[in-house]
Design an enzyme around this catalytic site. Structure first.
Site, PDB file in Angstrom:
ATOM      1  N   GLU A 131      11.358  -0.162   5.699  1.00  0.00           N
ATOM      2  CA  GLU A 131      12.550  -1.048   5.385  1.00  0.00           C
ATOM      3  C   GLU A 131      12.134  -3.098   5.307  1.00  0.00           C
ATOM      4  OE1 GLU A 131      16.070  -2.642   4.364  1.00  0.00           O
ATOM      5  OE2 GLU A 131      15.563  -0.528   4.923  1.00  0.00           O
TER       6      GLU A 131
ATOM      7  N   MET B  56       0.633  -1.368  -0.053  1.00  0.00           N
ATOM      8  CA  MET B  56      -0.161  -0.238   0.229  1.00  0.00           C
ATOM      9  C   MET B  56       1.068   1.423  -0.345  1.00  0.00           C
ATOM     10  SD  MET B  56      -3.614  -0.732   2.057  1.00  0.00           S
ATOM     11  CE  MET B  56      -2.841  -0.825   3.830  1.00  0.00           C
TER      12      MET B  56
ATOM     13  N   LEU C 141       6.125   3.268   1.862  1.00  0.00           N
ATOM     14  CA  LEU C 141       7.512   1.548   2.088  1.00  0.00           C
ATOM     15  C   LEU C 141       8.305   2.338   2.964  1.00  0.00           C
ATOM     16  CD1 LEU C 141       8.330   1.400  -2.234  1.00  0.00           C
ATOM     17  CD2 LEU C 141       6.239   0.296  -0.414  1.00  0.00           C
TER      18      LEU C 141
ATOM     19  N   HIS D  34       9.281  -3.162   3.580  1.00  0.00           N
ATOM     20  CA  HIS D  34       9.236  -3.682   1.623  1.00  0.00           C
ATOM     21  C   HIS D  34      10.213  -3.663   1.903  1.00  0.00           C
ATOM     22  CE1 HIS D  34       5.681  -1.158   3.658  1.00  0.00           C
ATOM     23  NE2 HIS D  34       5.027  -1.543   2.888  1.00  0.00           N
TER      24      HIS D  34
ATOM     25  N   GLN E  27       5.308 -11.938   7.028  1.00  0.00           N
ATOM     26  CA  GLN E  27       4.949 -12.325   8.290  1.00  0.00           C
ATOM     27  C   GLN E  27       4.271 -10.595   9.440  1.00  0.00           C
ATOM     28  OE1 GLN E  27       8.074 -14.469  10.393  1.00  0.00           O
ATOM     29  NE2 GLN E  27       6.461 -13.877  12.232  1.00  0.00           N
ATOM     30  N   LYS E  28       4.667  -9.954   9.054  1.00  0.00           N
ATOM     31  CA  LYS E  28       3.886  -9.151   9.917  1.00  0.00           C
ATOM     32  C   LYS E  28       3.096  -9.280   9.739  1.00  0.00           C
ATOM     33  CE  LYS E  28       3.792  -5.094  11.744  1.00  0.00           C
ATOM     34  NZ  LYS E  28       2.035  -4.407  11.284  1.00  0.00           N
TER      35      LYS E  28
HETATM   36  P1  AMP Z   1       1.522  -3.014   4.062  1.00  0.00           P
HETATM   37  O1  AMP Z   1       1.944  -1.778   2.971  1.00  0.00           O
HETATM   38  O2  AMP Z   1       1.402  -2.473   4.914  1.00  0.00           O
HETATM   39  O3  AMP Z   1       0.149  -3.735   3.012  1.00  0.00           O
HETATM   40  O4  AMP Z   1       2.598  -4.196   3.533  1.00  0.00           O
HETATM   41  C1  AMP Z   1       2.857  -4.669   2.481  1.00  0.00           C
HETATM   42  C2  AMP Z   1       3.399  -6.256   2.443  1.00  0.00           C
HETATM   43  O5  AMP Z   1       4.515  -5.802   3.337  1.00  0.00           O
HETATM   44  C3  AMP Z   1       2.296  -7.303   3.306  1.00  0.00           C
HETATM   45  O6  AMP Z   1       3.435  -8.227   3.085  1.00  0.00           O
HETATM   46  C4  AMP Z   1       3.497  -6.529   4.976  1.00  0.00           C
HETATM   47  O7  AMP Z   1       3.050  -7.959   5.372  1.00  0.00           O
HETATM   48  C5  AMP Z   1       4.931  -6.500   4.509  1.00  0.00           C
HETATM   49  N1  AMP Z   1       5.464  -5.945   5.901  1.00  0.00           N
HETATM   50  C6  AMP Z   1       5.113  -5.066   6.142  1.00  0.00           C
HETATM   51  N2  AMP Z   1       5.231  -4.298   7.227  1.00  0.00           N
HETATM   52  C7  AMP Z   1       6.548  -5.602   7.441  1.00  0.00           C
HETATM   53  C8  AMP Z   1       7.735  -5.681   7.921  1.00  0.00           C
HETATM   54  N3  AMP Z   1       8.235  -4.301   9.107  1.00  0.00           N
HETATM   55  N4  AMP Z   1       8.645  -6.469   7.835  1.00  0.00           N
HETATM   56  C9  AMP Z   1       8.373  -7.402   7.203  1.00  0.00           C
HETATM   57  N5  AMP Z   1       7.338  -7.421   5.759  1.00  0.00           N
HETATM   58  C10 AMP Z   1       6.586  -6.139   6.053  1.00  0.00           C
END
Ligand code: AMP
Length: 308
Positions: A49, A44, A47, A51, A162-163
């Site tokens: 670390e 989303m 971005l 991502h 995994q978050k």
């Molecule tokens: P988001 O942009 O928050 O929807 O996340 C996009 C992807 O990044 C999803 O698969 C999340 O699980 C992953 N993500 C978000 N935060 C982290 C993090 N701290 N470590 C690893 N992956 C993450």
């Protein structure tokens, strides 16, 4: 559209940015037609670390990496932060370019949801507890957008963090149940040095809230340590974590629970791989996190896809 941005080596690198599904799909078919394995990282935006680590995992899983950046309205409930969610496309494109992402799909809302869109993906088991219970309709929005992204980008592999453990397990289940050919990888959670899981929503926290937010990762670790010390009673494991969340300056706890990794159900006693999974509110910010026990157990799961 092709954009030229600086790569991590400082040399200009071009990145393709697509707003239309057809042009995204044309590019992807050319890449795959040339025999390259395409890995997609859905995001989303805003971005960080975490991502970046997914982009690197995608680079290891495939020959070409694409990212999507779309703040999906369908996964936000009423009164949630859809309007305020951080949006920073230019900075995000720089990060993508620096990480070797070749193409970004960044559609406008109207390119994703036709007027009177009325078809949804609903999963009926893993989606029920935790995030599904606290955020009705959230996973319906998540699964629908992820399947739509798979339809447009047609990746060979997709990487999730995994978050958002329940989300990643659900996506794996959806792919298996609906015969999608996309291979799902789950990459580890990236944390700040003090343990706070990175999240785009951390930007909402002021200094005091950020300090208090640390309690969540500490609580999850404390519960996992209890488990590692041989405790199998779920109530006592849960309590070891909750004790750190309550009391002076405590957080507003939505859940802190033990979940079977295969079913997302809470066992009375821990007998197989589990996650300790939690959601809290710090001020107006909602944060989630989890730890898995035994560490590395995700790699051994059966649900039809490998992990990284
Ligand atoms: P988001 O942009 O928050 O929807 O996340 C996009 C992807 O990044 C999803 O698969 C999340 O699980 C992953 N993500 C978000 N935060 C982290 C993090 N701290 N470590 C690893 N992956 C993450």
């Amino acid at each position: 559209m092709t954009r030229t941005l600086a790569s991590h080596a400082g040399t200009p690198t071009s990145i393709r940015v697509f707003a239309a599904p057809d042009s995204m799909r044309d590019w992807s078919r050319r890449v795959r037609g040339a025999g390259r394995c395409l890995a997609l990282v859905p995001t989303m935006g805003a971005l960080h670390e975490g991502h970046r680590s997914l982009f690197r995992a995608a680079g290891e899983a495939g020959d070409a990496v694409a990212a999507s950046i779309f703040v999906n309205p369908a996964q936000f409930g009423e009164g949630e932060d859809f309007e305020h969610y951080p949006r920073q496309l230019e900075a995000d494109l720089e990060i993508c370019a620096a990480e070797g992402v070749e193409a970004v799909y960044a559609p406008a809302r109207g390119a994703v949801y036709a007027p009177a869109h009325s078809t949804w993906i609903v999963e009926e088991a893993l989606a029920a507890p935790f995030e599904g219970a606290c955020r009705p309709g959230h996973f319906r929005g998540v699964l629908t957008i992820v399947l739509k992204l798979f339809q447009v980008v047609e990746p060979d592999v997709a990487v999730f963090g995994q978050k958002d453990l329940q989300q990643a397990l659900l996506i794996r289940r959806m792919v298996r149940d609906l015969d999608s050919p996309v291979q799902i990888r789950i990459a580890p959670t990236i944390r700040d040095a003090d343990g706070l899981a990175l999240s785009s929503r951390n930007a909402y926290l002021d200094a005091d809230e950020r300090q208090r937010a640390l309690r969540l990762s500490r609580a999850l670790r404390a519960a996992a340590q209890r488990l590692a010390a041989g405790e199998t009673d779920t109530g006592r494991i849960r309590q070891a974590g909750r004790a750190l969340l309550e009391g002076n300056g405590g957080l507003d706890v939505e859940y802190l629970e033990v979940a079977d990794l295969e079913t997302m159900q809470t066992p009375a006693r821990v007998e197989g791989p589990v996650a300790i999974i939690g959601a809290v509110r710090v001020g107006r910010t909602r944060l989630i996190d989890n730890v898995i026990y035994p560490p590395g157990a995700l790699a051994g799961l059966s649900a039809g896809a490998s992990t990284s």
